[in-house]
Design a protein around this motif. Sequence first.
Motif, PDB file in Angstrom:
ATOM      1  N   LEU A 281      -6.630   4.263 -14.905  1.00  0.00           N
ATOM      2  CA  LEU A 281      -5.990   4.905 -13.767  1.00  0.00           C
ATOM      3  C   LEU A 281      -6.992   5.038 -12.631  1.00  0.00           C
ATOM      4  O   LEU A 281      -8.187   4.807 -12.801  1.00  0.00           O
ATOM      5  CB  LEU A 281      -5.380   6.256 -14.158  1.00  0.00           C
ATOM      6  CG  LEU A 281      -6.307   7.357 -14.705  1.00  0.00           C
ATOM      7  CD1 LEU A 281      -6.941   8.141 -13.569  1.00  0.00           C
ATOM      8  CD2 LEU A 281      -5.504   8.317 -15.585  1.00  0.00           C
ATOM      9  N   VAL A 282      -6.490   5.450 -11.471  1.00  0.00           N
ATOM     10  CA  VAL A 282      -7.309   5.609 -10.271  1.00  0.00           C
ATOM     11  C   VAL A 282      -7.344   7.083  -9.895  1.00  0.00           C
ATOM     12  O   VAL A 282      -6.298   7.745  -9.866  1.00  0.00           O
ATOM     13  CB  VAL A 282      -6.743   4.787  -9.096  1.00  0.00           C
ATOM     14  CG1 VAL A 282      -7.588   4.989  -7.843  1.00  0.00           C
ATOM     15  CG2 VAL A 282      -6.674   3.306  -9.468  1.00  0.00           C
ATOM     16  N   ALA A 283      -8.526   7.602  -9.605  1.00  0.00           N
ATOM     17  CA  ALA A 283      -8.684   8.986  -9.155  1.00  0.00           C
ATOM     18  C   ALA A 283      -9.821   9.022  -8.139  1.00  0.00           C
ATOM     19  O   ALA A 283     -10.494   8.015  -7.901  1.00  0.00           O
ATOM     20  CB  ALA A 283      -8.969   9.912 -10.326  1.00  0.00           C
ATOM     21  N   THR A 284     -10.037  10.167  -7.535  1.00  0.00           N
ATOM     22  CA  THR A 284     -11.078  10.271  -6.510  1.00  0.00           C
ATOM     23  C   THR A 284     -12.406  10.721  -7.123  1.00  0.00           C
ATOM     24  O   THR A 284     -12.485  11.066  -8.310  1.00  0.00           O
ATOM     25  CB  THR A 284     -10.678  11.269  -5.409  1.00  0.00           C
ATOM     26  OG1 THR A 284     -10.827  12.604  -5.905  1.00  0.00           O
ATOM     27  CG2 THR A 284      -9.250  11.046  -4.946  1.00  0.00           C
ATOM     28  N   ALA A 315      -6.511   1.534  -3.725  1.00  0.00           N
ATOM     29  CA  ALA A 315      -7.149   1.023  -4.935  1.00  0.00           C
ATOM     30  C   ALA A 315      -6.112   0.660  -5.998  1.00  0.00           C
ATOM     31  O   ALA A 315      -6.286  -0.324  -6.738  1.00  0.00           O
ATOM     32  CB  ALA A 315      -8.132   2.059  -5.488  1.00  0.00           C
ATOM     33  N   MET A 316      -5.037   1.449  -6.088  1.00  0.00           N
ATOM     34  CA  MET A 316      -3.978   1.139  -7.043  1.00  0.00           C
ATOM     35  C   MET A 316      -3.320  -0.197  -6.708  1.00  0.00           C
ATOM     36  O   MET A 316      -3.092  -1.029  -7.601  1.00  0.00           O
ATOM     37  CB  MET A 316      -2.926   2.260  -7.042  1.00  0.00           C
ATOM     38  CG  MET A 316      -3.385   3.558  -7.646  1.00  0.00           C
ATOM     39  SD  MET A 316      -2.136   4.874  -7.528  1.00  0.00           S
ATOM     40  CE  MET A 316      -0.839   4.221  -8.604  1.00  0.00           C
ATOM     41  N   ASN A 322      -0.782   1.462 -12.035  1.00  0.00           N
ATOM     42  CA  ASN A 322       0.476   2.171 -11.763  1.00  0.00           C
ATOM     43  C   ASN A 322       0.384   3.680 -11.968  1.00  0.00           C
ATOM     44  O   ASN A 322       1.389   4.383 -11.858  1.00  0.00           O
ATOM     45  CB  ASN A 322       1.640   1.602 -12.588  1.00  0.00           C
ATOM     46  CG  ASN A 322       1.387   1.645 -14.091  1.00  0.00           C
ATOM     47  OD1 ASN A 322       0.274   1.904 -14.551  1.00  0.00           O
ATOM     48  ND2 ASN A 322       2.423   1.366 -14.860  1.00  0.00           N
ATOM     49  N   VAL A 323      -0.818   4.207 -12.244  1.00  0.00           N
ATOM     50  CA  VAL A 323      -1.037   5.646 -12.314  1.00  0.00           C
ATOM     51  C   VAL A 323      -2.306   5.978 -11.534  1.00  0.00           C
ATOM     52  O   VAL A 323      -3.347   5.336 -11.721  1.00  0.00           O
ATOM     53  CB  VAL A 323      -1.192   6.150 -13.766  1.00  0.00           C
ATOM     54  CG1 VAL A 323      -1.503   7.644 -13.781  1.00  0.00           C
ATOM     55  CG2 VAL A 323       0.068   5.869 -14.571  1.00  0.00           C
ATOM     56  N   SER A 334       3.326   4.401  -9.236  1.00  0.00           N
ATOM     57  CA  SER A 334       3.849   3.328  -8.390  1.00  0.00           C
ATOM     58  C   SER A 334       5.031   2.590  -8.999  1.00  0.00           C
ATOM     59  O   SER A 334       5.694   1.817  -8.311  1.00  0.00           O
ATOM     60  CB  SER A 334       2.740   2.337  -8.038  1.00  0.00           C
ATOM     61  OG  SER A 334       2.177   1.768  -9.206  1.00  0.00           O
ATOM     62  N   ASP A 335       5.324   2.802 -10.287  1.00  0.00           N
ATOM     63  CA  ASP A 335       6.551   2.233 -10.852  1.00  0.00           C
ATOM     64  C   ASP A 335       7.779   2.853 -10.207  1.00  0.00           C
ATOM     65  O   ASP A 335       8.857   2.238 -10.188  1.00  0.00           O
ATOM     66  CB  ASP A 335       6.616   2.479 -12.361  1.00  0.00           C
ATOM     67  CG  ASP A 335       5.645   1.618 -13.141  1.00  0.00           C
ATOM     68  OD1 ASP A 335       4.974   0.762 -12.515  1.00  0.00           O
ATOM     69  OD2 ASP A 335       5.553   1.786 -14.378  1.00  0.00           O
ATOM     70  N   TYR A 336       7.613   4.071  -9.678  1.00  0.00           N
ATOM     71  CA  TYR A 336       8.753   4.819  -9.172  1.00  0.00           C
ATOM     72  C   TYR A 336       8.673   5.180  -7.691  1.00  0.00           C
ATOM     73  O   TYR A 336       9.702   5.445  -7.066  1.00  0.00           O
ATOM     74  CB  TYR A 336       8.909   6.128  -9.958  1.00  0.00           C
ATOM     75  CG  TYR A 336       9.050   5.960 -11.437  1.00  0.00           C
ATOM     76  CD1 TYR A 336      10.011   5.111 -11.981  1.00  0.00           C
ATOM     77  CD2 TYR A 336       8.218   6.655 -12.316  1.00  0.00           C
ATOM     78  CE1 TYR A 336      10.143   4.956 -13.357  1.00  0.00           C
ATOM     79  CE2 TYR A 336       8.345   6.519 -13.690  1.00  0.00           C
ATOM     80  CZ  TYR A 336       9.305   5.664 -14.205  1.00  0.00           C
ATOM     81  OH  TYR A 336       9.434   5.520 -15.560  1.00  0.00           O
TER      82      TYR A 336
END
Length: 445
Positions: A281-284, A315-316, A322-323, A334-336
């Motif tokens: 996943l992507v976070a800061t 970045a996503m 997708n999270v 991002s799926d939704y």
Amino acid sequence: MTRKYFGTDGIRGATNLHPMTADMAMKVGMAAGAHFRRGDHRHRVVIGKDTRLSGYMLENALVAGFTSMGMDVTLVGPMPTPAVAMLTRSMRADLGVMISASHNPFADNGIKLFGPDGYKLSDADEHAIEALIENEPVLSAAADIGRARRVEDARGRYIHAAKTTFPDDLTLEGLKIVVDCANGAAYQVAPTALWELGAEVVTLGVTPNGKNINDRCGSTAPEAMCETVVASGAHIGVALDGDADRLIVADETGRVVDGDQLMAVIAEGWSNSGRLNRAGLVATVMSNLGLERHLSGLGLDLVRTRVGDRYVLEAMREGRHNVGGEQSGHIILSDYATTGDGLIAALQVLAELVRANALASEVLHRFAPVPQLLKNVRFSGGRPLENDDVKSVIAKAEEELNGSGRLVIRPSGTEPVIRVMAEGDDKRQVEAVVDRICDAVRSAA
């Protein structure tokens, strides 16, 4: 190139002070209308807002600006930011606008713009709009002025879209949920969606009066939610912010669960079901080191970005994750959705809770956060981070924390403040490191 009006999340400021005035809102409408007026089709813009008193003023000014450029306006009233993004795409609009200052007090407001794909605008689009604000565009001919109309079923459309993200084989029946809507944009849609999925809903922050948005309620002040969860015997509490793009949760004991833990819950659940893209996943940079270690133990990666949901999303999209999200509870799935959506994130967390058939306190706390301390140092001018003494202190701190913690130092993007954050296994060491750096910055400033 530095942007003059746009920050990391649109244009924002104190209402009736530049740039958050009716005059500027009209100019933004004119400029954005001119920029997105492409081709011979009838152009359309979707405008939503939260519950701030100033929303009426800015909404009318934006309508004047857009219609003067020949764009038709669709007004959807108080709606979450992600709902406006969704409606912009589903209505095939050329542009979407959300009038909101998110988690700020009622006296502030902001203007967020979405392109026809439902994503926030690129830097290039924002630069182009700023240039048109400075050089007023050519107005439409009298016969081509746009029209404005309200869509009364917009709330129902968003509720339906949010509910479709909840697994068809699950229900919220038997769950008692406290939902705090911060007297903001989700005050109608969030309780309704949870109720329609079968939950017993206890509501907080659902009586907006124009001035009480985010006032001792919502994700930035979850104390009332936590107390109500315990007092009412609820299984879980859900708190959104003023425009409902952030989520903070409380377990049945009233203990707060932040965005890092929620991302861990969702990512692990999606990984187990084969839905998690790119095994991570992507976070800061502000997300806790405990999250990174937890994911690593599961064979999952954590990609870190600068602070700001726009950088998480970039970045996503680049890495096809997708999270992603922020510790503050701004979670992008991002799926939704094309932006953070507090209600949809809550539904994914609730789905994991239902599947586990266990207490929220057993399901939602996936890792032990390492001690983390953030302090702000205000300065009056200059660039204290370029001072040699400050650089030396920072270098020594990084060497001291190497292998056992992290150091993040950054200037605020909105005020003359240096933010100093450190985290590590030794709480006293973290506190000492932060204090030394703050002292050095104060001396240099």
